[in-house]
Structures are given as C-alpha cells and as structure tokens.
Scaffold this motif. Structure first.
Motif, mmCIF file in Angstrom:
data_model
loop_
_atom_site.group_PDB
_atom_site.id
_atom_site.type_symbol
_atom_site.label_atom_id
_atom_site.label_comp_id
_atom_site.label_asym_id
_atom_site.label_seq_id
_atom_site.Cartn_x
_atom_site.Cartn_y
_atom_site.Cartn_z
ATOM 1 N N THR A 20 51.327 23.115 38.460
ATOM 2 C CA THR A 20 51.622 24.548 38.340
ATOM 3 C C THR A 20 50.861 25.354 39.390
ATOM 4 O OG1 THR A 20 49.867 24.858 36.683
ATOM 5 C CG2 THR A 20 52.087 24.386 35.864
ATOM 6 N N ILE A 21 49.610 24.964 39.648
ATOM 7 C CA ILE A 21 48.827 25.657 40.687
ATOM 8 C C ILE A 21 49.468 25.468 42.051
ATOM 9 C CG2 ILE A 21 46.602 25.702 41.880
ATOM 10 C CD1 ILE A 21 45.290 24.891 39.224
ATOM 11 N N LEU A 22 49.877 24.230 42.358
ATOM 12 C CA LEU A 22 50.502 23.938 43.641
ATOM 13 C C LEU A 22 51.808 24.708 43.814
ATOM 14 C CD1 LEU A 22 50.550 22.271 46.256
ATOM 15 C CD2 LEU A 22 51.705 20.459 44.971
ATOM 16 N N LEU A 23 52.648 24.706 42.786
ATOM 17 C CA LEU A 23 53.929 25.413 42.869
ATOM 18 C C LEU A 23 53.714 26.917 43.005
ATOM 19 C CD1 LEU A 23 55.991 23.496 40.161
ATOM 20 C CD2 LEU A 23 56.400 23.499 42.623
ATOM 21 N N PHE A 24 52.754 27.449 42.275
ATOM 22 C CA PHE A 24 52.465 28.886 42.360
ATOM 23 C C PHE A 24 52.029 29.270 43.772
ATOM 24 C CE2 PHE A 24 49.384 32.377 42.120
ATOM 25 C CZ PHE A 24 50.176 33.363 41.540
ATOM 26 N N PRO A 60 46.436 41.291 41.462
ATOM 27 C CA PRO A 60 45.554 40.222 41.977
ATOM 28 C C PRO A 60 46.155 38.845 41.718
ATOM 29 C CG PRO A 60 44.286 41.862 40.781
ATOM 30 C CD PRO A 60 45.731 42.215 40.568
ATOM 31 N N ILE A 61 45.859 37.910 42.617
ATOM 32 C CA ILE A 61 46.500 36.600 42.581
ATOM 33 C C ILE A 61 46.198 35.852 41.280
ATOM 34 C CG2 ILE A 61 44.629 35.341 43.706
ATOM 35 C CD1 ILE A 61 48.374 34.935 44.481
ATOM 36 N N LEU A 62 44.974 35.961 40.746
ATOM 37 C CA LEU A 62 44.626 35.286 39.505
ATOM 38 C C LEU A 62 45.428 35.842 38.337
ATOM 39 C CD1 LEU A 62 42.913 33.241 37.992
ATOM 40 C CD2 LEU A 62 41.118 34.991 37.774
ATOM 41 N N GLN A 63 45.593 37.158 38.330
ATOM 42 C CA GLN A 63 46.389 37.793 37.275
ATOM 43 C C GLN A 63 47.844 37.336 37.346
ATOM 44 O OE1 GLN A 63 45.901 42.060 37.082
ATOM 45 N NE2 GLN A 63 47.699 42.323 35.772
ATOM 46 N N GLN A 64 48.359 37.193 38.571
ATOM 47 C CA GLN A 64 49.735 36.699 38.741
ATOM 48 C C GLN A 64 49.877 35.272 38.219
ATOM 49 O OE1 GLN A 64 51.787 37.401 42.506
ATOM 50 N NE2 GLN A 64 50.193 38.880 43.089
ATOM 51 N N TYR A 65 48.876 34.431 38.487
ATOM 52 C CA TYR A 65 48.948 33.036 38.034
ATOM 53 C C TYR A 65 48.893 32.954 36.512
ATOM 54 C CZ TYR A 65 47.724 28.203 37.117
ATOM 55 O OH TYR A 65 47.709 26.926 36.614
ATOM 56 N N ARG A 67 49.855 35.217 34.413
ATOM 57 C CA ARG A 67 51.139 35.674 33.895
ATOM 58 C C ARG A 67 52.212 34.604 34.087
ATOM 59 N NH1 ARG A 67 51.187 40.282 36.191
ATOM 60 N NH2 ARG A 67 52.289 39.669 38.074
ATOM 61 N N PHE A 68 52.133 33.888 35.217
ATOM 62 C CA PHE A 68 53.066 32.795 35.512
ATOM 63 C C PHE A 68 52.967 31.701 34.450
ATOM 64 C CE2 PHE A 68 53.396 28.613 37.763
ATOM 65 C CZ PHE A 68 54.755 28.645 38.058
ATOM 66 N N ILE A 69 51.729 31.315 34.086
ATOM 67 C CA ILE A 69 51.514 30.288 33.069
ATOM 68 C C ILE A 69 51.967 30.789 31.697
ATOM 69 C CG2 ILE A 69 49.739 29.028 31.801
ATOM 70 C CD1 ILE A 69 50.326 27.815 34.461
ATOM 71 N N THR A 70 51.639 32.046 31.379
ATOM 72 C CA THR A 70 52.031 32.611 30.079
ATOM 73 C C THR A 70 53.540 32.624 29.916
ATOM 74 O OG1 THR A 70 50.053 34.015 30.088
ATOM 75 C CG2 THR A 70 51.823 34.612 28.573
ATOM 76 N N ASP A 71 54.247 33.001 30.981
ATOM 77 C CA ASP A 71 55.716 33.019 30.927
ATOM 78 C C ASP A 71 56.275 31.616 30.729
ATOM 79 O OD1 ASP A 71 55.717 35.739 31.280
ATOM 80 O OD2 ASP A 71 56.112 35.666 33.444
ATOM 81 N N LEU A 72 55.692 30.636 31.412
ATOM 82 C CA LEU A 72 56.167 29.259 31.267
ATOM 83 C C LEU A 72 55.962 28.757 29.844
ATOM 84 C CD1 LEU A 72 54.944 27.533 34.575
ATOM 85 C CD2 LEU A 72 57.284 28.138 33.961
ATOM 86 N N LEU A 73 54.783 29.012 29.282
ATOM 87 C CA LEU A 73 54.475 28.535 27.938
ATOM 88 C C LEU A 73 55.325 29.230 26.875
ATOM 89 C CD1 LEU A 73 50.572 28.262 28.125
ATOM 90 C CD2 LEU A 73 52.244 26.400 28.183
#
Length: 335
Positions: A20-24, A60-65, A67-73
C-alpha cells in the motif's frame, strides 16, 4: 501449529502494508494529475484547483496516506474516471471471470504437468524424457501474447472450432447470477448448452495461460521425482520386488508432490496477475482486462485496487499452500 500460522499471517500483513505504501507513492509520483482526469479536458484551472481541494490532494502526504488506508479498509475504492462506475462494483462483477479463467488454466496445467513430470522422470534420459523436456522449455520460452494470437488464427479464424473473443455467446441467455462463475451457474441452472458454450469460450485463453504453467509443473515434478527415485526406500522397494510402475505412480509420486504443491500456489498467483495481456487479447471481461484498460487511460483507482486484490489473493493462496504443506509434511510441525 498456531505459531506457524501466526508467523505466516504476520508476514502477509507486512507485505500488504508495504505494498500500500509503494502504490500510494507511485500514484503521487506519476505525472498525470488525478484532478485533471476527473475534471475533464474542458475544465478550467480554477475548477481543477477546486477539485484538488475537494479530493484532499493538497493535504500533507501522511494525512493523504491515512485517508487512503481508511478508504481501503472501509471498502470505499472510489469511482473509475473512464466508466464513471464504482470501482468496487466493477471488480465485484469482473473478478469471477478472472477467477474462473485462472482456475481452469491451473487445473489444465496440473492435468498435463504432473503426469508429464512423472513420465519424464520414469524414462530419464530416454526419448519420452527428451520430448517432454522440449515442450517444457518451449512453454517457458514462448510469449503468451504470441501463443494467444496463434491459437486465434488456427482454431478461431482458420478452423472455426472455437470463439475468437468474449466470455459468452452473443444472443445466448446468460446464466442466472449465483456465483458469477459461468461453469457453476450454468450447472446449477441445468443448462447443458450454456455449459458447453462456456467451455468453448474458456478453451483458448485457458490453454494460453496453462501452457507456461504446465511447463513449470513438468520441470518441478520431474526434478522432485528424480530425487525421490534415488531415495533409499525406493531401492528397498525394488529389492523386495515391487513393480517399477507401482513404485513410480503410487509411492514416489505421492512423496514428490510435496515440493510441487508449493509451486502450485505460486503459479495460481501468477495466473491471476499474468492474465492481463491474455484477457485483453481474448476480450475476456475480467480484472486483467480492467487493469489493462485502466493503465492505458491513466485511471489510478482501479489500478491500485486491482493490484492490491491480486496481491491479497496471492498471499492468501500461499498461506493455504503453507497449511497444506504443514499437513502433508510432518517435519514442519516443529516450526
């Protein structure tokens, strides 16, 4: 046993988090702006800037990540820019097609690869062994897209035996949706003609995917069989008068299967991920075709979700293979 599986599950979770980190990161490094794709070619700079703000691309990039994980879950995979449809809905519709094709290819490769590997080992350095090894090398050397086109030219356009493209015959009623797997759905409906049409459409793409997989199984099975046939217990069985055929198929083959089972799990994951080009050539409406079209169009959401789905399937299959090996091989009980 619990410790064995806990360690495997922990590895699986770490792999998925890393993916997920790599894809993000990759989606953020690509030159195409998601906001521009969503807004369309006619959008103004102000409209694009507003959409970027709505999508949170300025956060910020951390906040985006996070949110990305939260949406996936939560199962919120976004909307496809190309089709305008929910990515989750598209994948739910297409995944059974890819699963059916991959399972068909795996079963075909097992039916061809396992007996061929046993026969090759049983006639080591003989004519049959050289013939089987030739085909195994050819299976690994031939490009899938070339084989797919060749099969289409011969069996569809030349002999007109099998359909050229698609998953179902135009005009023929689709089976009532139960599992999304046409073989099962037509069987449950008692529609033998529909089942026949399904196998016809499955034949060419399944053979294309199965050819390199069968070659891999042949090589591993042959190697494992040769090692097994050199074991001391096989020499004892020969000494007491067991027939060579019985030793080969009943005793040696059973013990040699353990190493091959591991490869079957890896192969199934490769079949899922390797179906992209094959599905595109045969017009097979699976996630491979969806991924291919999304990459061409620069549609990020389907690419990310499809890649993660393939990775999850790959990881779960390997976990099941480890479990099967744990049952088959008592030596692993001490892990």
């Amino acid at each position: 046993m619990p410790r064995f599986f806990l360690s495997r599950i922990g590895q699986l979770v770490l792999v998925l988090v890393g993916l997920t980190i790599l894809l993000f990161i990759l989606t953020r490094l690509l030159p195409t702006d998601p906001a521009v794709l969503l807004a369309g070619d006619q959008a103004t700079a102000a409209q694009v800037a507003m959409l970027r703000e709505q999508l949170g691309l300025n956060d910020p990039i951390l906040q985006q990540y996070l949110r990305f994980i939260t949406d996936l879950l939560s199962g919120d995979f976004g909307v496809s820019v190309v089709t305008g449809q929910s990515v989750a809905g598209e994948i739910a519709y297409r995944f059974p097609a890819t699963l059916e094709l991959s399972v068909a290819a795996l079963l075909l490769s097992i039916l061809v690869g396992v007996p061929s590997g046993i026969l090759a080992a049983g006639s080591r350095d003989g004519v049959l062994d050289y013939v089987i090894r030739f085909f195994s090398i050819a299976g690994l050397a031939v490009a899938s897209f070339w084989l797919a086109v060749l099969l289409q030219l011969v069996f569809s356009m030349g002999l007109d035996w099998l359909p050229l493209r698609g998953r179902s015959t135009v005009g023929y009623p689709v089976a009532p949706h139960v599992t999304g797997l046409f073989v099962i759905d037509y069987t449950l409906a008692g529609d033998l003609e529909g089942l026949k049409q399904t196998f016809k459409h499955l034949a060419l793409p399944a053979i294309t995917l199965a050819f390199p997989a069968a070659a891999t199984i042949m090589r591993f099975m042959r190697s494992s069989m040769i090692e097994t046939l050199n074991a001391s217990y096989v020499s004892w069985e020969r000494a007491v008068g067991y027939r060579e055929r019985r030793i080969l198929w009943r005793y040696a083959a059973r013990n040699a299967l353990s190493a091959t089972v591991t490869q079957l799990g890896l192969l199934f994951g490769l079949l899922l991920s390797g179906s992209v080009i094959v599905e595109a050539i045969f017009g097979w409406p699976g996630i491979g075709d969806y991924l291919y079209n999304s990459i061409i169009a620069g549609d990020f959401a389907p690419v990310v979700v499809t890649t993660l789905l393939i990775a999850i399937c790959y990881s779960v299959i390997n976990l099941l293979v480890d479990a099967l090996n744990y049952v088959l091989d008592p030596r692993l009980s001490g892990v």
